[in-house]
Each structure stands twice: as C-alpha cells, then as structure tokens.
Scaffold this active site. Structure first.
Site, mmCIF file in Angstrom:
data_model
loop_
_atom_site.group_PDB
_atom_site.id
_atom_site.type_symbol
_atom_site.label_atom_id
_atom_site.label_comp_id
_atom_site.label_asym_id
_atom_site.label_seq_id
_atom_site.Cartn_x
_atom_site.Cartn_y
_atom_site.Cartn_z
ATOM 1 N N HIS A 6 26.911 22.696 19.364
ATOM 2 C CA HIS A 6 26.696 24.145 19.261
ATOM 3 C C HIS A 6 26.233 24.492 17.851
ATOM 4 C CE1 HIS A 6 28.694 25.011 23.070
ATOM 5 N NE2 HIS A 6 29.721 24.281 22.692
ATOM 6 N N HIS A 39 37.194 18.457 22.068
ATOM 7 C CA HIS A 39 38.010 19.577 22.464
ATOM 8 C C HIS A 39 38.825 19.353 23.751
ATOM 9 C CE1 HIS A 39 37.194 23.540 24.846
ATOM 10 N NE2 HIS A 39 38.314 23.715 24.218
HETATM 11 FE FE1 FEO Z 1 34.392 22.079 25.012
HETATM 12 FE FE2 FEO Z 1 31.247 23.199 24.042
HETATM 13 O O1 FEO Z 1 32.591 22.613 25.234
#
Ligand code: FEO
Length: 393
Positions: free
Chosen positions: A222, A144
């Site tokens: 996550h 990301h």
């Molecule tokens: Fe881009 Fe879960 O951090």
C-alpha cells in the site's frame, strides 16, 4: 496507466484506489493503492495482485510489459482480498500460473477461492530461483494476518513486505522522496496504529528477522515505495513495536450539554500548565481511526463521557471497542465525565482501562450536571497533577 520500473526488470503494476474513503472502517481520506510487482526473469513472477475492482488497471499495466499468459508464478505474500482479489481473474487468463505462498496462505486462499489449486508452499527461509534472481521468503505471522510473509530479492536488495511499512495514500508518485515527509510519516503512523498496533511483539520479531538483510528499497503493498527514508521508517516501526510514547496527553471525549467538554478543556489547561502538550479530540468531529493515530504517540490518554441512559455515550463506546481491539500498551489512563443521576459512564470506562492493563494512578472525575467555578478549579488542579505525573514517567 503507466507501469513504473522500480529496479531494472522489476515493475510496479498495481492499482490506485483514488476514491476509497472507508477501508473496513478506517477513514482513508487520501485513498490508497494496492501494489503488485512484476519481476521479468526466466520465470516471470508477479508479487501479489490488487483488489478485484482494479484488476483491469493491473492487467493493463502488465500487458505493457508482457503477455499475462507468460506469467509463471504469483507470489501471494498475504491472503487478504485487497491483495488476492484479482487472483481468480488472472488465473482465468492463465490457468498455468503457480501460486507461491505460506502454509497458512494456501489454507486461506483455498477458503477464499474454491477453485484455486496450483500451489507451491514455501516455509520461512525457503528460496526459489527464477533465473538471474533467487527469491527468499520470510514468514512474518500477524503482520498483518497469520499467513503474512515477505519476499526478499538479494540481487536488487529489494524487500517486498506486503502490508508492513504500508500507508494509505493514493498518488501519482511512487517513491518516498517524491512526497512530503510530513504526509508520509503521518499516514505511515495512522496505518500502523489502525492495522498493525496489536502485533507489537510480532513486529519486533519481524524486524529482527529482517535485520541481517541488505535492503536499499522497501516496496510495500500500500502507498509509496521506500528508497530514501528507510532508516527513518525502520526506526519508527521499532519504536511503535515497543509501544514507546512521548510525554504528551491525549483527551478523547464527547459531550451532550457541554459539561464534559468543559471538564476536558479545563483538564487541558491544568496539564498544559505543567508544560506537557495536550491534543484534544471530540468524537463528534473526529473519526476514531484518526484518534487512534494520536494514541500511538501519547503517554496519557484521558477519556471523557457524560452518562446517557445509565451508560457512556455510543460514540465513546465505539471508540473503546476499537481501542480494546488494537490494545495499545504502556499507557496512563484517566477518566472523567458528567451526569444528571446515576453517573455510570466513568466506572464503565475505568473497567476498560483496567482490562487494557494501563496505569491508572488517579481516581476519575464525575461531576453532577454543570460544573461550577470551584469544581473547575479542582479539575484544573487535577490536570496539573496529571501533567506532573506524565513528566516523571
Ligand atoms: Fe492485510 Fe492490505 O491487507
């Protein structure tokens, strides 16, 4: 707090954030997890850490397996603090740990934590032998952040891609076959829309880079771990990275005295007459991070606002700011609204649609005060025309 062995000798030792509901503006109604993985080998290796306030939870899980003082390496796949926040604390416990990261990762971590120095920088394609296993690193910039990379372990066919393939779900379960697919696919879509959507080209490159790898488990940073639905989630990522949509319309609006709402519902009825499904989201009751999830699958986005103080409503302004940042491509846009005098909102929204380079085949609707039956009949006809246009696309 139990550890979970996800592969022989490889453990999930992350933290579960049951209560978080605002993840930098993203409504995380199911909470989230920060997943760390401990690899027990000749060189004991931890992959990523957890948000700072879940350090104790992570370390308790690690201690069930090994004394943290025996950890040799931490792989930092991504600098963002939800994954690096516990680095300073674990380094206090064991200052001899070496941090394996990308060049951008080193730069980012040094900027975040001034006293961390023990870096080993790896390039894309580099490997690191830790005993029975050799770890492979592939950089996936912008999925990301610019520093993002994945770690792949051929021995276990295990991919540790950090943010990619994540979902914000706090749960006692760890694997995709232990949770309802409907919940998983909804949260994976919401996560992609809110976190990854601007980087479609980079996601496509990352998917290509991973194509040659033999993968039977994807363990993101996550949410749950993919082991049973890998082809399905890769297919979804492929589709999303290409900005592919379905022949569906999404109406996003807010209203002051009900006129813009009347137009929204009349447009819906016209579009539905043409056989195209319509989702309506009123920004008074829907969070923008939920509305963005609907944007990823909708071909046409209709945006409606009355004019207030010579501009659009603040709720619509906030949504459009968010939308501009996430930059969904290949959409058809349509704008509508109502006004008492002035009527600037529709023009202002149309400018943003233009900035997004969306197709805008029809002039917007901007009606004075309360639309009468005749006007609403015209609105319905426009809705039908829009529906027919979607069907041809
Ligand atoms: Fe881009 Fe879960 O951090």
């Amino acid at each position: 707090m139990k550890k979970v062995e996800i592969k022989p000798g490889i453990y999930w030792v992350g933290g579960i954030d049951w209560d978080i509901r605002n993840f930098h503006g993203y409504l995380t109604q199911r909470g989230t997890t920060y997943n760390s993985y401990l690899i027990m080998d000749k060189k004991i290796t931890l992959v990523d850490t957890v948000k700072h306030y879940l350090f104790d939870e992570m370390i308790t899980r690690i201690k069930e397996i090994v004394d943290p003082k025996k950890i040799d390496y931490i792989i930092s796949n991504h600098v963002e603090m939800d994954h690096s926040g516990s680095l300073p604390k674990i380094l206090e416990l064991n200052p001899n740990i070496k941090i394996i990261t990308s060049t951008r990762g080193e730069k980012g971590l040094r900027s975040h934590y001034k006293n961390i120095n023990n870096f080993i920088v790896v390039d894309s394609g580099d490997t690191l032998n830790i005993g029975k296993r050799t770890l492979h690193f592939v950089h996936i910039p912008m999925v990301h952040w610019p520093d993002s990379m994945v770690t792949y372990i051929p021995k276990e066919k295990l991919l540790l891609p950090n943010d990619a393939f994540g979902q914000h779900i706090a749960s006692a379960e760890r694997f995709d076959d232990e949770i309802d697919w409907g919940i998983l696919s909804e949260e994976a879509a919401k996560y992609y829309a809110n976190i990854v959507m601007p980087y479609g080209i980079q996601v496509e490159k990352a998917l290509n880079a991973l194509k040659g790898l033999n993968i039977d488990m994807i363990a993101p940073s996550h949410g749950i771990i993919w082991r049973s639905h890998i082809p399905k989630i890769i297919e979804k990522y492929t589709k999303w990275s290409r900005y592919e949509t379905e022949k569906k319309a999404l109406i996003v609006y807010d209203s002051m005295w009900g006129s813009t709402e009347k137009i929204a519902y009349t447009l819906r009825s016209g579009i539905e007459e043409s056989g195209v499904p319509v989702t309506i989201r009123n920004l008074k009751t829907n969070h923008i991070s939920d509305v963005i999830k609907d944007v990823i699958s909708s071909k046409m986005i209709l945006i409606g606002s009355p004019t207030l103080n010579n501009t659009m409503l603040p709720s619509i302004g906030g949504f459009l700011t968010y939308l501009k940042g996430l930059r969904p491509k290949n959409r058809i846009g349509f704008v509508f609204g109502s006004y008492g005098w002035g009527g600037q909102a529709v023009n202002e929204i149309e400018k943003i649609i233009k900035d997004l380079s969306w197709d805008k085949p029809f002039e917007g609707i901007n009606l004075n005060f309360i639309p009468d039956n005749k006007e609403l009949q015209e609105v319905k006809k426009t809705g039908k025309k829009l529906g027919e246009y979607i069907k041809k696309k």
